[in-house]
Design a protein around this motif. Sequence first.
Motif, short mmCIF file in Angstrom:
data_model
loop_
_atom_site.label_atom_id
_atom_site.label_comp_id
_atom_site.label_asym_id
_atom_site.label_seq_id
_atom_site.Cartn_x
_atom_site.Cartn_y
_atom_site.Cartn_z
N THR A 44 -1.38 0.14 -8.77
CA THR A 44 -0.82 -0.11 -7.44
C THR A 44 -1.76 0.30 -6.30
O THR A 44 -1.46 0.05 -5.14
N ARG A 46 -5.12 0.38 -3.90
CA ARG A 46 -6.13 -0.52 -3.35
C ARG A 46 -7.04 0.29 -2.44
O ARG A 46 -6.58 1.18 -1.73
N TYR A 62 -4.61 2.57 -0.12
CA TYR A 62 -3.16 2.44 -0.02
C TYR A 62 -2.58 2.08 -1.37
O TYR A 62 -3.28 1.65 -2.28
N LEU A 64 0.32 -0.31 -3.10
CA LEU A 64 1.05 -1.54 -2.86
C LEU A 64 2.14 -1.66 -3.92
O LEU A 64 1.85 -1.72 -5.11
N ASP A 67 6.85 -5.45 -1.64
CA ASP A 67 6.52 -5.91 -0.29
C ASP A 67 6.25 -4.75 0.67
O ASP A 67 6.32 -4.92 1.88
N GLU A 68 5.92 -3.56 0.14
CA GLU A 68 5.62 -2.41 0.97
C GLU A 68 4.30 -1.77 0.56
O GLU A 68 3.92 -1.82 -0.61
N ALA A 69 3.64 -1.19 1.54
CA ALA A 69 2.39 -0.48 1.28
C ALA A 69 2.47 0.89 1.94
O ALA A 69 3.16 1.07 2.95
N LEU A 97 -2.65 -7.49 4.07
CA LEU A 97 -1.30 -7.18 3.62
C LEU A 97 -0.31 -8.25 4.08
O LEU A 97 0.58 -8.65 3.33
N LYS A 100 -0.41 -11.13 1.86
CA LYS A 100 0.19 -10.85 0.56
C LYS A 100 1.71 -10.75 0.65
O LYS A 100 2.37 -10.49 -0.35
N VAL A 102 3.44 -8.53 2.49
CA VAL A 102 3.92 -7.17 2.75
C VAL A 102 4.64 -7.15 4.09
O VAL A 102 4.17 -7.74 5.07
N VAL A 105 4.49 -1.10 6.25
CA VAL A 105 3.41 -0.19 5.88
C VAL A 105 3.78 1.19 6.39
O VAL A 105 4.18 1.35 7.55
#
Length: 154
Positions: A44, A46, A62, A64, A67-69, A97, A100, A102, A105
């Motif tokens: 998870t 990055r 971060y 990931l 849908d949240e970082a 993000l 993707k 997301v 954050v």
Amino acid sequence: MYYSKEDLIEEDLAEIVWQLSSAAYSHGSPWSKEQFQVDIEQDTSRYLVMLKNKQLLGFISYHLVLDEAEFTHVVTHYEYQQQGLGSQLLDQVIQELSQKGVTKVFLEVRIANLGARHLYRKKGFKEINLRKNYYHHPVEDGIVMCLEIKEVSQ
């Protein structure tokens, strides 16, 4: 030029981000080289690093999940701080993000780190919570901030 962790040899990445963190923070790196290595190996996690002429200028790491970082580090080389590199890194990561899918954050920042807090607010992050004694060396409260990416991309 930006590189992700997949573009770099993981053992080298752990060493270089640890060294940069050690030099960038006034109290040394909050993580050991071994902690960075374990984090890098997580599915998870990055890392986005900024290089110029083979010198590491900064990085953002971060986690990931769906849908949240959650940013774990936003670091700029001490010689290049206050020159907009952190802002550029944030813009790059937020754009990636958003692409993707997301939607949120999160990050924590030291309460005394007024420069970082100002930058995050400028990028659209909102302060949502206080974590008492979250940081050590020295002990300090942490502020949890959240960015709703939909607000930024619309």
